[in-house]
Write an enzyme that holds these catalytic residues in place. Structure first.
Site, PDB file in Angstrom:
ATOM      1  N   GLU A   1       0.868  -1.181   0.000  1.00 31.20           N
ATOM      2  CA  GLU A   1       0.000   0.000   0.000  1.00 31.20           C
ATOM      3  C   GLU A   1       0.895   1.218   0.000  1.00 31.20           C
ATOM      4  O   GLU A   1       1.917   1.257   0.701  1.00 31.20           O
ATOM      5  CB  GLU A   1      -0.901   0.002   1.234  1.00 31.20           C
ATOM      6  CG  GLU A   1      -1.723   1.279   1.404  1.00 31.20           C
ATOM      7  CD  GLU A   1      -2.536   1.263   2.691  1.00 31.20           C
ATOM      8  OE1 GLU A   1      -3.065   0.199   3.042  1.00 31.20           O
ATOM      9  OE2 GLU A   1      -2.613   2.323   3.359  1.00 31.20           O
TER      10      GLU A   1
ATOM     11  N   GLU B   1      -1.474  11.458   3.996  1.00 30.85           N
ATOM     12  CA  GLU B   1      -2.493  11.305   5.023  1.00 30.85           C
ATOM     13  C   GLU B   1      -2.397  12.497   5.966  1.00 30.85           C
ATOM     14  O   GLU B   1      -1.292  12.964   6.286  1.00 30.85           O
ATOM     15  CB  GLU B   1      -2.291  10.025   5.831  1.00 30.85           C
ATOM     16  CG  GLU B   1      -2.675   8.764   5.098  1.00 30.85           C
ATOM     17  CD  GLU B   1      -2.516   7.543   5.988  1.00 30.85           C
ATOM     18  OE1 GLU B   1      -3.545   7.032   6.466  1.00 30.85           O
ATOM     19  OE2 GLU B   1      -1.366   7.121   6.208  1.00 30.85           O
TER      20      GLU B   1
END
Length: 639
Positions: free
Chosen positions: A151, A156
Site C-alpha cells: 500500500e 495522510e
C-alpha cells in the site's frame, strides 16, 4: 509514527485496467500526464472514478479495516468550480452516525493502474478532530492479500494535527504482523490545512520519494524495510484512492462541531517521470545556518540561480542560508536540457526565546518532581567533560534500560499552566546532553494530563510531544525541542501536569546520557529562578529593518508575489501590531496593507498570479505604531 492504518488482510479483488509504461530511466518528464482529472466539469466523471459505498462490510472489511465511523455515499462527492469536494457530514445512515465519500480508479475505462511514475494531487484538507484525509494507492487484482501486496499512502492528514502530513508504505506479513514505514513533515506557523498543496510520490524501481509542493521530505528503499524481500511494489499495478474518513484508528475522537467538513481536490495526475525538487528544512532555529539542495534532478547541463530573504545567492546545486530571526521564501531556478523550473521553499524561523523556568539544573533548583524512571538515574553525577556549553559541577547521569523499547523519565510539574505557546514555538523545552550515543539519536518530551493518561490508553491524555536529535558525540550540546505532534486534541492546554522524557524511543539501546539544565524558554524571557536581569533602556522609535520578496506557487505553473516586512524598535526588538502599507512593483502593480505579528513581521501576497519569469519588488509607504517611524534608520521605504 504510531497508530497508522491497519486495514484488514483480505485485499479487494480487482481486475486489471489500463497500464502506463514503467519509468525505468531518469529522463525528462513528458509534459502531458498519462492520466489526469482536472475536475473542470459539474459532476464526478464516473468513467474515471468509482464511488465505493457503505461501511466496508460489503467488501469484507467492516469499518474499512480501521474502525472508521462513516458510511460512504456517492452523493458526498461533488464537482463544482474546478474542484472535487468530498464532504463528511453528521447524519445517520444504516447504523452509521456519519457519511462521507471514497473514490477509486480501479477498472474504470478512462482511468488506469500504474507501476512507477510520478503521482500527484493538489488538495486542501479539513482541520478538526476526527477528520482523516487520504490520497493513496492500492494494487489492482493482487495475487496475495494486504499488506503483502503493498500500500502506498501519498498523503495522510488528521484534522486534530493539521501542522503535520505523512507519507507511508505498508508491507510485510499478514495482519497483525504487518509493517509500515514512513515520514512526516511539519509546517509552521500556519498549517497544511490552511491552503491547497501539491502532494506527490515519485516511484522508480526499488525507490519511492515523497514531496509536498517543491520539497522532498522522505525516501524509502528496500533497505529501509526490516526485510528487503517485503518490497513487492514492482510486482503490481496500483490505482488511486481519495477519501475523507471520520474517526477510526488514526482519525481519533470526532468533534461534531467541525462538520460538515470538506476535502477539496483541484486535480489528480499521473506522469511518466518526475522532476527536480528541493531538499532542506522548512522550520529552522533562529540565528542558525541551513542548507538547501536541488535533488531528484533530470536532464543535463544544469545551471542554478538561488535567492533568499537574507540577500544571499548561489549558483551551485546547493545553497546555505544564514538565517537570523525572520524567515521567508528560498527560491531556485534550475535550467537544463529538460527546460527551466522555478522551485521554492517557504521557511519559518522559530521565535527567539530565552530562559524562563528551570525544571531541573541538578544543583538544587527543581520544578519537576520525578515520579518514574525506567533506567538507572544518578541525579548527582560529576560533569564528564565541562566546557563552554556546560560548566556545571553536578549533572544527571541516565543509563537507558536496554530491555525497554520505550524507556521513560516521568515527573509532575506545575510549570506548564498553559501549553498553547509550546504549540506555536513561543515557548520551548531545552536540555543539555552529553553522550556517546550515535549522532541523530532522538529524544522526546511529552506533555500529559496524569489524571487521564495511563500506560495502556495511548494517546488519551497526551497533549503533545516535542523532538530533538543529538548533534555531536562525547561533548555537551544544548538541544531545543520543537513540536512533533499534537497528540490528543481532547487534552486541554491548561490540563498538563506531567512531563515524560523518552530517550531513543523504539530502540533497545543501553547508552548512558548525561543531562543538565532542563529548562523552559519563552519569548517573554524571565529570571529562570536566578537573579533578574537589569532593566534596559526604553525604545524611542520604530524602523523598517528588512523587506524581503519572493514568489509562491499558485498551481498550474502560476506564481504569486510575496513580500515580508520586518518592523523593530530602535533597540532591535520586534514590534507587534504595527500597521504597514506598501506597493508591489515589477511584474505586479498592487497596494497592500497588514499588521505585524508577535515576531514583528507581516507578509503580503499579491491578489493575482502570473506565469513565466517574474520579478517582485516591494516598498513600504507607511508604518503606524505606538512609537514614531524613523525613516532615516529604515530600509525599503518608497522614495
Amino acid at each position: 509514527m504510531t497508530g497508522r492504518m491497519m486495514r484488514a488482510a483480505s485485499a479487494l479483488a480487482l481486475a486489471t485496467g489500463l497500464v502506463a509504461p514503467h519509468a525505468v530511466a531518469q529522463t525528462c518528464q513528458t509534459p502531458t500526464p498519462v492520466f489526469a482529472d482536472e475536475f473542470d466539469g459539474t459532476s464526478l466523471d464516473t468513467s474515471k472514478w468509482e464511488p465505493m459505498i457503505g461501511d466496508g462490510c460489503d467488501y469484507g472489511i467492516c469499518g474499512w479495516g480501521n474502525n472508521e465511523l462513516q458510511y460512504y455515499k456517492a452523493e458526498n462527492a461533488t464537482v463544482s468550480n474546478g474542484t472535487l469536494k468530498i464532504t463528511a457530514k453528521k447524519e445517520r445512515t444504516r447504523g452509521s452516525q456519519y457519511t462521507s465519500a471514497r473514490l477509486r480508479t480501479a477498472n474504470m475505462p478512462n482511468s488506469g493502474e500504474w507501476t512507477n511514475g510520478r503521482f500527484e494531487a493538489r488538495i486542501k484538507f479539513p482541520a478538526g478532530a476526527g477528520m482523516w484525509s487520504a490520497f493513496w494507492m492500492l494494487p489492482t487484482d493482487p495475487d496475495v492479500g494486504w499488506p503483502t501486496s503493498g500500500e502506498i499512502d501519498i498523503m495522510e492528514a488528521v484534522g486534530q494535527d493539521p501542522e503535520n502530513i505523512f507519507g507511508t508504505i505498508h508491507y510485510g506479513n499478514a495482519y497483525p504482523d504487518n509493517e509500515f514505514s514512513g515520514n512526516g513533515i511539519r509546517k509552521a506557523p500556519d498549517t497544511w490545512a490552511d491552503d491547497f498543496h501539491v502532494y506527490a510520490v515519485e516511484w522508480t524501481p526499488n525507490e519511492m520519494r515523497w514531496y509536498i509542493d517543491d520539497i522532498l521530505y522522505s525516501t524509502k528503499t528496500p533497505q529501509d524495510l526490516s526485510d528487503p524481500s517485503f518490497w513487492t511494489f514492482e510486482n503490481y499495478q496500483y490505482h488511486f484512492l481519495l477519501n475523507l474518513a471520520v474517526g477510526g484508528n488514526l482519525g481519533g475522537p470526532v468533534d461534531d462541531s467541525v462538520l460538515p467538513a470538506v476535502m477539496e481536490v483541484d486535480y489528480v495526475r499521473a506522469y511518466d517521470f518526475g522532476h527536480a525538487a528541493l531538499e532542506g528544512p522548512i522550520i529552522v532555529n533562529p540565528n542558525e545556518p541551513a542548507t538547501y539542495q536541488v535533488v531528484s534532478e533530470k536532464g543535463t547541463g544544469s545551471s542554478y540561480a538561488w535567492t533568499a530573504p537574507t540577500g544571499e545567492t548561489s549558483s551551485s546545486s546547493s545553497f546555505t542560508v544564514n538565517w537570523a530571526a525572520t524567515g521567508g521564501v528560498v527560491t531556485a531556478n534550475v535550467s537544463n536540457s529538460c527546460g527551466s523550473r522555478d522551485l521554492a521553499a517557504d521557511v519559518h524561523v522559530l521565535p527567539v526565546v530565552s530562559q524562563e523556568t528551570i525544571l531541573d539544573n541538578f544543583e538544587g533548583t527543581q520544578n519537576w518532581t520525578y515520579t518514574e524512571f525506567t533506567g538507572t538515574f544518578d541525579q548527582q553525577a560529576a560533569n564528564p567533560g565541562a566546557d563552554t556549553v556546560n560548566s556545571s559541577s553536578t549533572v544527571g547521569m541516565y543509563t537507558r534500560d536496554s530491555g525497554s523499547l520505550y524507556d521513560v523519565i516521568a515527573g509532575s510539574t506545575a510549570a506548564v499552566p498553559d501549553a498553547a505557546p509550546f504549540l506555536t514555538g513561543d515557548k520551548a523545552f531545552f536540555l543539555d546532553v552529553f553522550t556517546a550515543a550515535p549522532i541523530g539519536t532522538e529524544i522526546l518530551v511529552q506533555m500529559e494530563d496524569s489524571s487521564v493518561a495511563s500506560p495502556t490508553n495511548y494517546p488519551t491524555g497526551r497533549h503533545s510531544k516535542y523532538v530533538a536529535h543529538t548533534e555531536i558525540q562525547n561533548g555537551w550540546q544544548r538541544l531545543r525541542f520543537n513540536l512533533a505532534e499534537r497528540i490528543d486534541a481532547g487534552t486541554a492546554d491548561n490540563a498538563v501536569d506531567s512531563l515524560v522524557v523518552l530517550i531513543a524511543p523504539n530502540t533497545n539501546t543501553g547508552d548512558t546520557y548525561y543531562i543538565d539544565n532542563f529548562d523552559i524558554y519563552g519569548t517573554g524571557g524571565g529570571d529562570g529562578g536566578g537573579d533578574p536581569p537589569p532593566p534596559s533602556e526604553d525604545p524611542t522609535s520604530v524602523v523598517v529593518s528588512s523587506v524581503t520578496t519572493g514568489t509562491q506557487g499558485a498551481g498550474k505553473g502560476q506564481k504569486l508575489g510575496t513580500a515580508t516586512v520586518t518592523i523593530t524598535d530602535d533597540l532591535g526588538n520586534p514590534v507587534e501590531s504595527a500597521s504597514v502599507s506598501g506597493q508591489f512593483s515589477g511584474s505586479w502593480n498592487e497596494t497592500a496593507s497588514g499588521v505585524t505579528g508577535a515576531d514583528g513581521t507581516v507578509t503580503f501576497t499579491t491578489s493575482t498570479s502570473q506565469g513565466g519569469k517574474v520579478t517582485v519588488d516591494f516598498c513600504v509607504s507607511d508604518v503606524t505604531a505606538t512609537l514614531p517611524l524613523d525613516p532615516a534608520g529604515s530600509t525599503g521605504l518608497c522614495q
